[in-house]
Design a protein around this motif. Structure first.
Motif, mmCIF file in Angstrom:
data_model
loop_
_atom_site.group_PDB
_atom_site.id
_atom_site.type_symbol
_atom_site.label_atom_id
_atom_site.label_comp_id
_atom_site.label_asym_id
_atom_site.label_seq_id
_atom_site.Cartn_x
_atom_site.Cartn_y
_atom_site.Cartn_z
ATOM 1 N N PRO A 289 0.786 -1.240 0.000
ATOM 2 C CA PRO A 289 0.000 0.000 0.000
ATOM 3 C C PRO A 289 0.812 1.282 0.000
ATOM 4 O O PRO A 289 0.260 2.358 -0.244
ATOM 5 C CB PRO A 289 -0.822 -0.122 1.293
ATOM 6 N N ILE A 290 2.104 1.206 0.256
ATOM 7 C CA ILE A 290 2.896 2.435 0.350
ATOM 8 C C ILE A 290 2.826 3.260 -0.931
ATOM 9 O O ILE A 290 2.865 4.486 -0.895
ATOM 10 C CB ILE A 290 4.363 2.118 0.732
ATOM 11 N N GLY A 291 2.700 2.583 -2.087
ATOM 12 C CA GLY A 291 2.619 3.312 -3.339
ATOM 13 C C GLY A 291 1.387 4.204 -3.394
ATOM 14 O O GLY A 291 1.468 5.387 -3.737
ATOM 15 N N LEU A 292 0.234 3.643 -3.034
ATOM 16 C CA LEU A 292 -1.002 4.419 -3.022
ATOM 17 C C LEU A 292 -0.994 5.458 -1.913
ATOM 18 O O LEU A 292 -1.425 6.597 -2.111
ATOM 19 C CB LEU A 292 -2.202 3.480 -2.857
ATOM 20 N N LEU A 293 -0.481 5.088 -0.741
ATOM 21 C CA LEU A 293 -0.446 6.024 0.382
ATOM 22 C C LEU A 293 0.452 7.217 0.074
ATOM 23 O O LEU A 293 0.155 8.343 0.470
ATOM 24 C CB LEU A 293 0.019 5.301 1.646
ATOM 25 N N ARG A 294 1.538 6.972 -0.632
ATOM 26 C CA ARG A 294 2.404 8.083 -1.072
ATOM 27 C C ARG A 294 1.643 8.988 -2.027
ATOM 28 O O ARG A 294 1.686 10.222 -1.905
ATOM 29 C CB ARG A 294 3.662 7.513 -1.752
ATOM 30 N N ARG A 295 0.940 8.388 -2.977
ATOM 31 C CA ARG A 295 0.208 9.172 -3.970
ATOM 32 C C ARG A 295 -0.895 10.002 -3.322
ATOM 33 O O ARG A 295 -1.163 11.133 -3.746
ATOM 34 C CB ARG A 295 -0.370 8.222 -5.028
ATOM 35 N N LEU A 296 -1.515 9.445 -2.267
ATOM 36 C CA LEU A 296 -2.599 10.140 -1.576
ATOM 37 C C LEU A 296 -2.082 11.080 -0.488
ATOM 38 O O LEU A 296 -2.871 11.731 0.198
ATOM 39 C CB LEU A 296 -3.573 9.123 -0.966
ATOM 40 N N ARG A 297 -0.768 11.101 -0.317
ATOM 41 C CA ARG A 297 -0.097 12.007 0.607
ATOM 42 C C ARG A 297 -0.501 11.788 2.065
ATOM 43 O O ARG A 297 -0.701 12.725 2.836
ATOM 44 C CB ARG A 297 -0.305 13.474 0.198
ATOM 45 N N PHE A 298 -0.610 10.514 2.442
ATOM 46 C CA PHE A 298 -0.663 10.183 3.861
ATOM 47 C C PHE A 298 0.701 10.505 4.468
ATOM 48 O O PHE A 298 1.698 10.653 3.751
ATOM 49 C CB PHE A 298 -0.971 8.692 4.049
ATOM 50 N N ARG A 299 0.777 10.580 5.799
ATOM 51 C CA ARG A 299 2.071 10.794 6.465
ATOM 52 C C ARG A 299 2.807 9.447 6.519
ATOM 53 O O ARG A 299 2.978 8.838 7.563
ATOM 54 C CB ARG A 299 1.858 11.387 7.852
ATOM 55 N N ALA A 300 3.215 8.974 5.362
ATOM 56 C CA ALA A 300 3.876 7.668 5.249
ATOM 57 C C ALA A 300 5.371 7.797 5.502
ATOM 58 O O ALA A 300 6.004 8.764 5.068
ATOM 59 C CB ALA A 300 3.629 7.084 3.865
ATOM 60 N N THR A 301 5.937 6.826 6.205
ATOM 61 C CA THR A 301 7.380 6.765 6.443
ATOM 62 C C THR A 301 7.882 5.370 6.095
ATOM 63 O O THR A 301 7.122 4.412 6.080
ATOM 64 C CB THR A 301 7.734 7.103 7.901
ATOM 65 N N VAL A 302 9.166 5.267 5.806
ATOM 66 C CA VAL A 302 9.798 4.002 5.422
ATOM 67 C C VAL A 302 10.671 3.521 6.574
ATOM 68 O O VAL A 302 11.460 4.294 7.135
ATOM 69 C CB VAL A 302 10.644 4.176 4.149
ATOM 70 N N ASN A 303 10.547 2.236 6.913
ATOM 71 C CA ASN A 303 11.264 1.693 8.072
ATOM 72 C C ASN A 303 11.716 0.266 7.829
ATOM 73 O O ASN A 303 11.289 -0.386 6.869
ATOM 74 C CB ASN A 303 10.345 1.741 9.306
ATOM 75 N N THR A 304 12.586 -0.215 8.715
ATOM 76 C CA THR A 304 13.190 -1.541 8.565
ATOM 77 C C THR A 304 12.512 -2.628 9.394
ATOM 78 O O THR A 304 12.584 -3.794 9.037
ATOM 79 C CB THR A 304 14.662 -1.487 8.989
#
Length: 379
Positions: A289-304
């Motif tokens: 879902p990160i692709g869609l969440l990025r496009r919709l400008r949620f406060r998405a972050t990337v983690n390990t």
């Protein structure tokens, strides 16, 4: 420095050198395989499935690839078993800071559960102080190696246990000594965050920060409880918010009320792509879902999440996203600024990191790209 848009994918070297911010990383999930093997020999732990570091690292990754969160969590029995002395905790924390810094991480919040490190007689306070000492040592070693990193600690309570208020109080006592917040973790199903309301109410009264593992293996009810009953500042994973986002055949997107609330309130999502695939929360990087969440400008972050179990790093996580979604340095900067905005340190310190470290770091990389493009055109 430049603010011009970079339209091509960064190279692996640029990804590694880019300043990165990590909000969701487990200390007991990020040990070096060689360290696990050495500590096991030193403490007499004979339960490792492999003793050769390379084979052991492979075992951890393969065991975590089951598609089940419960099976994934079982691997931690081995790492926790070798993290029961002060010396072991100092070493693991120092190596964690070194490894993150070498990978370009400039700020990290690393979490662990103090209650899981008491088997050899340490007190909760001794565990916290040993880990804090290790992180300060790791930061020092990183500086000597030419890297910059700041590590904050999140103290975690296990959601199946009954010590959350005790751990919350511990986090509050050490909030000016390296601990920046609180978390609960463990299997979601059957262990709702609402069982720990006393801990969350205590933290709110103390004006302290906390995140909650929610919306990873379980769905929207877990997210709703974490936010509306418990008052979480961030969502640990939160990937299942996608269940409240409806994409029609013509591409039209409609957000349900919970998803709209999460986006409108700018609630940070601590997304961990590789881990989410391993535990079955997503089927692939392309379907994450990160692709869609990025496009919709949620406060998405990337983690390990767990670097050992996932065989990953922040550079590898971004590498997968660059390859899958065609992300550029601008996208990387967007995720990184999101994460820094969402950190549990004071506002002025977050702002300084963004303006003095993150933005200049990306500007330098973009300038390199523009220079290379100009040279290729003979300009």
């Amino acid at each position: 420095m430049t603010s011009e848009t970079v339209t091509t994918a960064p190279t692996p070297d640029q990804i590694r050198r880019a300043p990165k911010v990590l909000l969701h990383d487990h200390l007991d999930g990020g040990l070096r395989p060689a360290t696990v093997a050495e500590l096991a020999r030193e403490c007499g732990y004979g339960g490792l499935p492999e003793t050769d570091p390379e084979a052991l690292g492979t075992w951890f990754r393969e065991a975590a690839d089951s598609g089940s969160l419960e099976r994934y969590l079982e691997t931690f029995a081995h790492t926790c078993a070798v993290m029961q002395t002060r010396e072991a905790l100092v070493r693991v924390a120092a190596e964690c800071a070194e490894d993150l810094a070498a990978d370009g991480v400039v700020y990290a919040e690393v979490r662990y559960a103090p209650e899981q490190h008491l088997e050899a007689g340490l007190t909760l306070e001794e565990v916290v102080e040993a880990v804090n000492e290790g992180f300060r040592e790791g930061e020092r070693r990183a500086r000597e190696a030419g890297h910059r990193i700041r590590v904050g600690v999140l103290l975690t309570a296990m959601r199946h246990a009954a010590r959350s208020l005790e751990i919350a109080e511990l986090a509050n006592r050490y909030r000016d000594a390296g601990v920046v917040g609180f978390d609960i973790a463990g299997a979601e199903a059957g262990h709702p965050p609402t069982r720990h309301l006393d801990a969350f109410e205590y933290l709110k009264r103390e004006n302290n920060h906390f995140t909650i593992h929610a919306g990873e293996a379980f769905g929207l009810p877990s997210i709703w409880q974490a936010l509306q009953w418990c008052g979480a500042d961030r969502l640990g994973h939160g990937v299942r918010i996608i269940d409240d986002i409806h994409v029609a055949g013509d591409g039209t997107v409609k957000l349900g009320r919970l998803a709209a609330y999460v986006r409108d309130k700018r609630i940070p999502l601590e997304l961990c792509p590789t881990s989410n695939i391993q535990t079955g929360a997503a089927s692939s990087y392309a379907e994450h879902p990160i692709g869609l969440l990025r496009r919709l400008r949620f406060r998405a972050t990337v983690n390990t999440d767990n670097r050992l179990m996932s065989g990953t790093s922040m550079s590898r996580e971004f590498g997968h996203l660059v390859e899958t979604f065609g992300y550029t340095l601008d996208d990387m900067q967007w995720f990184t600024v999101n994460a820094m905005k969402s950190a549990f340190i004071p506002f002025d310190e977050r702002l300084a990191m963004i303006n003095e470290v993150i933005k200049p770091g990306y500007a330098e990389l973009k300038a390199e790209w523009l220079f290379r493009e100009a040279a290729a055109k003979g300009l």
